[in-house]
Design a protein around this motif. Sequence first.
Motif, PDB file in Angstrom:
ATOM      1  N   ALA A 109     -18.540   9.662  69.592  1.00 34.59           N
ATOM      2  CA  ALA A 109     -18.088  10.129  68.270  1.00 34.59           C
ATOM      3  C   ALA A 109     -16.759   9.470  67.874  1.00 34.59           C
ATOM      4  N   TYR A 137     -16.509   4.353  69.792  1.00 35.23           N
ATOM      5  CA  TYR A 137     -16.472   3.087  69.048  1.00 35.23           C
ATOM      6  C   TYR A 137     -15.693   2.021  69.832  1.00 35.23           C
ATOM      7  N   LYS A 166     -28.456   4.276  72.038  1.00 33.13           N
ATOM      8  CA  LYS A 166     -27.275   3.732  72.706  1.00 33.13           C
ATOM      9  C   LYS A 166     -26.835   4.613  73.886  1.00 33.13           C
ATOM     10  N   ASP A 191     -19.860  16.385  66.898  1.00 29.84           N
ATOM     11  CA  ASP A 191     -19.557  16.665  65.484  1.00 29.84           C
ATOM     12  C   ASP A 191     -19.673  18.168  65.212  1.00 29.84           C
ATOM     13  N   ARG A 224     -35.281   8.858  57.780  1.00 27.08           N
ATOM     14  CA  ARG A 224     -35.356   8.754  59.226  1.00 27.08           C
ATOM     15  C   ARG A 224     -36.518   9.566  59.788  1.00 27.08           C
TER      16      ARG A 224
HETATM   17  N1  UDP Z   1     -21.679   7.262  67.533  1.00 26.94           N
HETATM   18  C1  UDP Z   1     -20.760   6.661  68.375  1.00 26.94           C
HETATM   19  N2  UDP Z   1     -20.772   5.307  68.531  1.00 26.94           N
HETATM   20  C2  UDP Z   1     -21.668   4.520  67.895  1.00 26.94           C
HETATM   21  C3  UDP Z   1     -22.627   5.130  67.060  1.00 26.94           C
HETATM   22  C4  UDP Z   1     -22.608   6.504  66.899  1.00 26.94           C
HETATM   23  O1  UDP Z   1     -19.934   7.334  68.981  1.00 26.94           O
HETATM   24  O2  UDP Z   1     -21.609   3.310  68.075  1.00 26.94           O
HETATM   25  C5  UDP Z   1     -21.652   8.716  67.388  1.00 26.94           C
HETATM   26  C6  UDP Z   1     -21.515   9.239  65.976  1.00 26.94           C
HETATM   27  O3  UDP Z   1     -20.150   9.244  65.586  1.00 26.94           O
HETATM   28  C7  UDP Z   1     -22.108  10.624  66.109  1.00 26.94           C
HETATM   29  C8  UDP Z   1     -23.159  10.454  67.205  1.00 26.94           C
HETATM   30  O4  UDP Z   1     -22.875   9.208  67.829  1.00 26.94           O
HETATM   31  O5  UDP Z   1     -21.122  11.522  66.549  1.00 26.94           O
HETATM   32  C9  UDP Z   1     -24.606  10.350  66.715  1.00 26.94           C
HETATM   33  O6  UDP Z   1     -24.931  11.371  65.912  1.00 26.94           O
HETATM   34  P1  UDP Z   1     -26.386  11.531  65.281  1.00 26.94           P
HETATM   35  O7  UDP Z   1     -26.417  12.847  64.582  1.00 26.94           O
HETATM   36  O8  UDP Z   1     -26.748  10.297  64.526  1.00 26.94           O
HETATM   37  O9  UDP Z   1     -27.236  11.625  66.612  1.00 26.94           O
HETATM   38  P2  UDP Z   1     -28.774  11.391  66.853  1.00 26.94           P
HETATM   39  O10 UDP Z   1     -29.477  11.809  65.587  1.00 26.94           O
HETATM   40  O11 UDP Z   1     -28.895   9.941  67.198  1.00 26.94           O
HETATM   41  O12 UDP Z   1     -29.059  12.291  68.003  1.00 26.94           O
END
Ligand code: UDP
Length: 241
Positions: A109, A137, A166, A191, A224
């Motif tokens: 995050a 990041y 990832k 989050d 999505r």
């Molecule tokens: N995120 C991150 N690095 C990245 C891409 C995403 O830390 O390079 C974080 C983003 O800030 C968020 C989380 O990964 O907090 C992904 O949230 P999402 O709700 O998209 O999760 P998913 O639906 O993939 O489970």
Amino acid sequence: MERKTAEILGYKVDLLSFDEALKTVLDKTEEQNTQTVTINPEMIALGEKNQEFSEILKNADLVIPDGFGIKLALMLYGIKQQQIPGIEFSKKLIAHCAENSLPVALIGAKEETIQKACENLKNEYPNLKICYKKNGYFKEDEERAIIDEMKQSCPKLVLAALGVPKQEIFINKYKNEFQNTMFVGVGGSFDVWAGNVKRAPLIFRKLGCEWLWRLIKEPSRFNRMFPTLPLFVFKVIMNKK
Ligand code: UDP
């Protein structure tokens, strides 16, 4: 203990109650590092396109049925399974670590999100020992130093919130450098814990319709989810035949 699983489109899903899932991961981690995957239809669809990710899903130590689509698929196979939201599962692992003074590492995050999430978790669990935290990041060439530092902090639980796939790839790449450590990919959980994103009202969660709530709040998720979800259900039905 023998795993009780069901197979959805070639992917194993563990069939257990919430408490059994927790016990399984805690027991297994006494013997090895464990990678828990909180599977949903979007991940299965991605696995069909990404061989590396597919192998990771297939080789995970525990695959918990997160998401309404998985519950629905199991229902179509005549299996009644409690939905185990990944975010609640990880929270229980955090509570366990806090109660037993086991160090926890969090990675993922945005910087302000992870800071706030850690602050809120510490308020909720005053005994929680966060031994390592890092935003998500970073560049690939920073990974080595991150892992070395994380390893030195000796976490018992590592939560990675880097998004799918990832986080699963990251965990799989480095987990064997640790000892008796639990790893879980937690998506957007930081989050929620930071208070940036609210979870669905209880009624939506009880009905297994958290996805519907998120869709109403964030219509951009539509692209999505669709056509992934209907296509997934269609494939499950065809597969059953
Ligand atoms: N995120 C991150 N690095 C990245 C891409 C995403 O830390 O390079 C974080 C983003 O800030 C968020 C989380 O990964 O907090 C992904 O949230 P999402 O709700 O998209 O999760 P998913 O639906 O993939 O489970």
